[in-house]
Structure formats: structure tokens, C-alpha cells
Scaffold this motif. Structure first.
Motif, PDB file in Angstrom:
ATOM      1  N   GLU A 195       0.837  -1.180   0.000  1.00 25.78           N
ATOM      2  CA  GLU A 195       0.000   0.000   0.000  1.00 25.78           C
ATOM      3  C   GLU A 195       0.882   1.243   0.000  1.00 25.78           C
ATOM      4  N   GLY A 196       0.439   2.271  -0.712  1.00 26.27           N
ATOM      5  CA  GLY A 196       1.236   3.487  -0.732  1.00 26.27           C
ATOM      6  C   GLY A 196       0.589   4.540  -1.599  1.00 26.27           C
ATOM      7  N   ALA A 197       1.090   5.760  -1.500  1.00 27.80           N
ATOM      8  CA  ALA A 197       0.470   6.886  -2.186  1.00 27.80           C
ATOM      9  C   ALA A 197       1.088   7.131  -3.555  1.00 27.80           C
ATOM     10  N   ASP A 247       8.139  -2.539 -12.012  1.00 26.15           N
ATOM     11  CA  ASP A 247       8.895  -1.615 -12.844  1.00 26.15           C
ATOM     12  C   ASP A 247      10.337  -2.056 -12.779  1.00 26.15           C
ATOM     13  N   ILE A 248      10.974  -2.008 -13.942  1.00 24.49           N
ATOM     14  CA  ILE A 248      12.401  -2.276 -13.950  1.00 24.49           C
ATOM     15  C   ILE A 248      13.074  -0.935 -14.211  1.00 24.49           C
ATOM     16  N   VAL A 268      11.340  -3.016  -8.961  1.00 28.40           N
ATOM     17  CA  VAL A 268      10.494  -2.579  -7.857  1.00 28.40           C
ATOM     18  C   VAL A 268       9.068  -3.058  -8.122  1.00 28.40           C
ATOM     19  N   VAL A 269       8.351  -3.307  -7.061  1.00 27.68           N
ATOM     20  CA  VAL A 269       6.934  -3.604  -7.214  1.00 27.68           C
ATOM     21  C   VAL A 269       6.200  -2.315  -6.881  1.00 27.68           C
ATOM     22  N   LEU A 270       5.337  -1.894  -7.805  1.00 30.85           N
ATOM     23  CA  LEU A 270       4.648  -0.619  -7.609  1.00 30.85           C
ATOM     24  C   LEU A 270       3.637  -0.728  -6.473  1.00 30.85           C
ATOM     25  N   ASN A 330       7.016   2.677  -3.513  1.00 29.52           N
ATOM     26  CA  ASN A 330       7.281   1.431  -4.222  1.00 29.52           C
ATOM     27  C   ASN A 330       8.340   0.649  -3.468  1.00 29.52           C
ATOM     28  N   VAL A 331       8.289  -0.667  -3.615  1.00 29.48           N
ATOM     29  CA  VAL A 331       9.188  -1.512  -2.835  1.00 29.48           C
ATOM     30  C   VAL A 331      10.198  -2.220  -3.741  1.00 29.48           C
TER      31      VAL A 331
END
Length: 429
Positions: free
Chosen positions: A115-117, A335-336, A319-321, A122-123
RNA sequence: GGAGAGGUGCCGGAGUGGUCGAACGGGGCGGUCUCGAAAACCGUUGUGGGGGUGACCCCACCCAGGGUUCGAAUCCCUGUCUCUCCGCCA
């Protein structure tokens, strides 16, 4: 596009998922319209059934010469007909309202999506490679070897800002990258190479989710065609209206195409260089599969994109959005981001998404399950493999040498007449 | 761009106003027969929507959208796609 029946069965879950995306509750409103719609349909069909019955009897009455009965039934039919028309009108209007609402609601994130804004949430999943130590890194447009090969003022003369003209070694390198990617995906990755139109109808843009909400982001021709912002649009829509056999899935495709984006709202970002263009090339992967294959295919596709960067020796991270940064149609996105020494940052070079059944529902793309049974919606995935212009930037910036030349990845040599370098003067050597 | 011919179910192909969701053939599926298979024979075979706890009932769909009619796959209009010929063109 969401399934109104699923929303009806579990409105709380729907609203909760919307909330994760930072959106207000919608289930109540949707279900109210759905209620109106179904009530009108029930009444319309009831009246229609009566009309059909009376219509059949009219013929019989006429045949046996019963003029009185004939006239009575005729009047009844006329009356029912008006009733049907009125009810249908109501039903159609309610349905149109419902469809319009549903068409603008984005896909819902999978539970595992953080979860995020925005971007900041992103993780990072993993990193590959490590940036070279470059003394005074330049951005791609400042590298001596590139000077004769990238002409932005000329492009501006022809077309304006956010276009490019490439020449000689840089033009060839650009082409080589696209060829290399296609060969890699079409070869060991086992994707089927396809070529498709970049001018498409409204229906195709609706199917993948660009319309109706994002019309401003794309270009349209005077006679109504849309220039695709990505060949995902053309290729995913291969599936529109189709019913595949389960055994034919997954279908994995790759294409190289021009992409056109008006980039509304992004004015001011990345104004120098060729990172953000109105017209660019992309090698795009699309997979059609069953919903239960989707996550594994998502990992596979991400791996295909990563393989390109690894082969080119370009450091990147995946990263996973987060829920707030995902695109309209996505359920989960990787995203790469490739390392750009000139900016000293990782920048997006590929985006790989699974859309679940979201796009399939919009375009009515289905498969017949193993062993027969009712057709079900397929899952669709898409991912860049990779954005060619950005890969060009990455190759140039990561390969830049202190003497102004650029060292090129070995895997490209076969596409460059054996060359391994662009000299400081701009020649392939 | 001009002229013409067409779009019917998984496929081929009938059907020019009346009970047609659609003849007939092929394919698929189930069955009979057979040790098994083939053949033959019998049956079955679409999609979407609404209602009902359920057996089940109803509505729509013959490219799409309008129209005529008591009634349309069948008639009319528009759009769209395919094919043929001409023109143009990479």
C-alpha cells in the motif's frame, strides 16, 4: 472493467480494495443503478413475453376469420409494444449509466501489492549489477561520441519539442537494440514475434483501458483512428471477442512498434535529452493466459525483460509498484529501473503488469476451460522488453569512457558490423 | 477514390414476411453394436441477459445500429467488414 455481479456479491470487499488505491467508495452507487437496471429489464421482458403471445394469436385469429378477435389482439399488441419500448428505454439508459461508471474505475490491486500513495512507496524487490565507477559521468546528450548522432534542434525544426533525429552510429545502435531484443525474446524466450497496426479503432483503445478516461494522453487522426501509446493496445486486442481453448494458452507474443504519447500533464519533466518523447520505439511483450497462470507468467515476463538488461550488462533494480502508483488496468506491476550514470539514478525502462481479467472483460476475451464448460475470461499481461530509446540512453551513459568514446555491449556486435565502440568522433569501431 | 457482389450456428450451406434459434451435410460430444476400432444407427451439440431455494421459466441474438409491419434471418436506410474489377500507391 469490473464485474457488477461480483460487486453485488461482495460490495464491502470492492470498496475496501478501492480504498487501498486511495479512492472513495462506489459500490453503493453502482448497486443502486444496477437495481434500477434490473427492475426495468424484468418489466420490459414481462411485457415482451405478453406481446409475443398476443402476436402469435393474431395470426391464428386472422386465419380463422375472427375479425373481432383479430382487432382486439392487434390493439393489445400495440399497447404492449409501447410498454416494451418504454421499459427498454429505461433499462438501456440505466445500463448505459452503469457501463459508463464501470468503464472509468481502475483495476484493483492484488492483496500482495504494497500500500502506498506514490512512487516513493514502491518496494524494491532486487538489484542486479553494480554501477561502474565513472569519473565525471555525463548525460547521454552530452557525451562526445553522441554529438553528431543525436540532433535535437533538427527534430525541433521538424516537429517541436520531445522529438529526436538520430544519425549514423547512434541511429544504427538504436536499430541494433530493437533487433537484439526481438531476437532474444523470439528465440530463447519462446515468444511469438508479431507485427500489428499502430492506428486502431476506439474499441481497441477501450479494450486495454486507454478510453474513455485517458483520451487526452493519446493522438487521434482526423478520421478517428488512434495512434497507440504502446503496442500493448494492438496486440492485447488480438483477443477481443475470441474464445480460446484452454490448451492453446498461454499465448506469448512480442512486437516492436512505434508508440505515440501526447504526455499531457508531464510538461516540465525530463525536458532535456530523449528520455521522454512524443514518438518512440518499444519492444513489447503480451501474454494471454488463464487467470490461474497469470502470476507465474508475470514473473516469467519480468524475467524476460531483465534478461535483456543482463545481456547488455546494464545495472538495474526491480520494484513492485505500490497501490497508488499502479496504472489503470494493472493488478500488480513490476517496474524495472535501469541505472543512468548521467542522472545518478535508477530510471524506469520497463513496466510489466498483470491485468487479471480486467482487460479481458472490457474486450470480451475468453477461453473454454479444460474439459468444456462455460467460457471464462482470460487474463492479460503486458510488459516492455524494453523501451528502445531509454535502452539507448542506458547503453550510451553506462558505456561512456573518459576519452569521450562509448564502449558497447558485446552482444550487439553482430548487429553493428562487429563494432564494439563508438569513438569520441562518433564512428563505430 | 470509382463500380459491383456478399456477410446465416464450430465449418460448409439452405432459407425473400408468419410458430426459424434456424433445413441439409460435415465436425464435436454421448450412446448402441464390437475383444477393440472402423462403418452403420440413435441422441445431442451456441452466446448473453432477467427471474426462481430448486426442477425450471422467460427475454435477446441469423455482421452492427436504426426503420417498416400485428409479425423480419427474410423488406428499407445507415455503418462496418470481406471479395472482384478499375484508378492510385510503398
Amino acid at each position: 472493467m469490473h464485474d457488477i455481479r461480483a460487486i453485488r456479491e461482495n460490495p464491502e470487499a470492492f470498496d475496501a480494495a478501492l480504498a487501498r488505491r486511495g479512492l472513495a467508495s462506489l459500490a453503493g452507487e453502482l448497486l443502486a443503478v444496477d437495481e434500477q437496471r434490473r427492475a426495468a429489464i424484468t418489466r420490459a421482458e414481462g411485457a415482451q413475453a405478453e406481446q409475443n403471445r398476443a402476436s402469435k394469436e393474431v395470426g391464428a385469429a386472422k386465419a380463422r376469420g375472427d375479425e373481432g378477435e383479430f382487432e382486439r389482439l392487434r390493439a393489445l399488441v400495440a399497447e404492449k409494444k409501447a410498454e416494451v419500448a418504454a421499459m427498454r428505454g429505461e433499462a438501456d439508459a440505466a445500463d448505459a449509466r452503469l457501463q459508463a461508471m464501470l468503464a472509468e474505475i481502475p483495476n484493483l490491486p492484488l492483496a500482495e501489492v504494497p500500500e502506498g500513495a506514490d512512487e516513493a512507496d514502491n518496494v524494491e524487490v532486487r538489484r542486479w549489477g553494480s554501477p561502474r565507477n565513472i569519473e565525471t559521468p555525463r548525460e547521454h546528450f552530452d557525451i562526445p561520441a553522441v554529438q553528431g548522432g543525436l540532433d535535437l534542434p533538427l527534430a525541433a525544426k521538424l516537429s517541436g519539442a520531445r522529438f529526436m533525429v538520430l544519425r549514423a552510429s547512434v541511429a544504427r545502435l538504436h536499430r541494433a537494440l530493437a533487433q537484439f531484443m526481438l531476437d532474444l525474446h523470439g528465440g530463447s524466450h519462446g515468444l511469438t514475434e508479431v507485427w500489428a497496426p499502430v492506428l486502431v479503432r476506439d474499441e481497441a483503445m477501450f479494450g486495454t483501458g486507454q478510453l474513455p478516461k485517458f483520451a487526452e494522453d493519446s493522438y487521434q487522426t482526423t478520421n478517428g483512428w488512434w495512434l497507440v501509446p504502446t503496442s500493448e493496445v494492438s496486440i492485447t486486442n488480438f483477443a477481443a471477442g475470441e474464445i480460446y481453448e484452454a490448451g492453446d494458452l498461454p499465448i506469448r507474443m512480442v512486437a516492436h512498434s512505434q508508440c505515440f504519447r501526447s504526455e499531457a500533464g508531464s510538461a516540465g519533466k525530463d525536458t532535456t535529452g530523449i528520455l521522454r518523447q512524443h514518438q518512440f520505439e518499444k519492444v513489447e511483450m503480451v501474454t494471454l493466459c488463464t487467470p490461474d497462470q497469470a502470476l507465474a507468467e508475470h514473473e516469467r515476463m519480468t524475467g524476460c525483460a531483465e534478461a535483456v538488461l543482463q545481456a547488455l550488462g546494464l545495472p538495474y533494480r526491480v520494484v513492485v509498484l505500490c497501490t497508488g502508483d499502479m496504472g489503470f488496468g494493472a493488478q500488480k506491476t513490476h517496474d524495472i529501473e535501469v541505472w543512468l550514470p548521467g542522472q545518478g539514478k535508477y530510471r524506469e525502462i520497463s513496466s510489466v503488469s498483470t491485468c487479471g481479467t480486467f482487460q479481458a472483460r472490457r474486450m470480451n476475451a475468453r477461453f473454454r476451460p479444460e474439459g468444456g464448460g462455460k467460457p471464462e475470461f482470460i487474463a492479460t499481461l503486458n510488459g516492455s522488453g524494453l523501451a528502445v530509446g531509454r535502452t539507448l540512453i542506458a547503453v550510451l551513459e553506462n558505456g561512456q569512457e573518459a576519452d569521450g568514446s562509448v564502449s558497447l555491449p558485446e552482444v550487439l556486435a553482430p548487429y553493428l558490423g562487429g563494432a564494439g565502440q563508438i569513438s569520441a568522433e562518433g564512428a563505430l569501431v
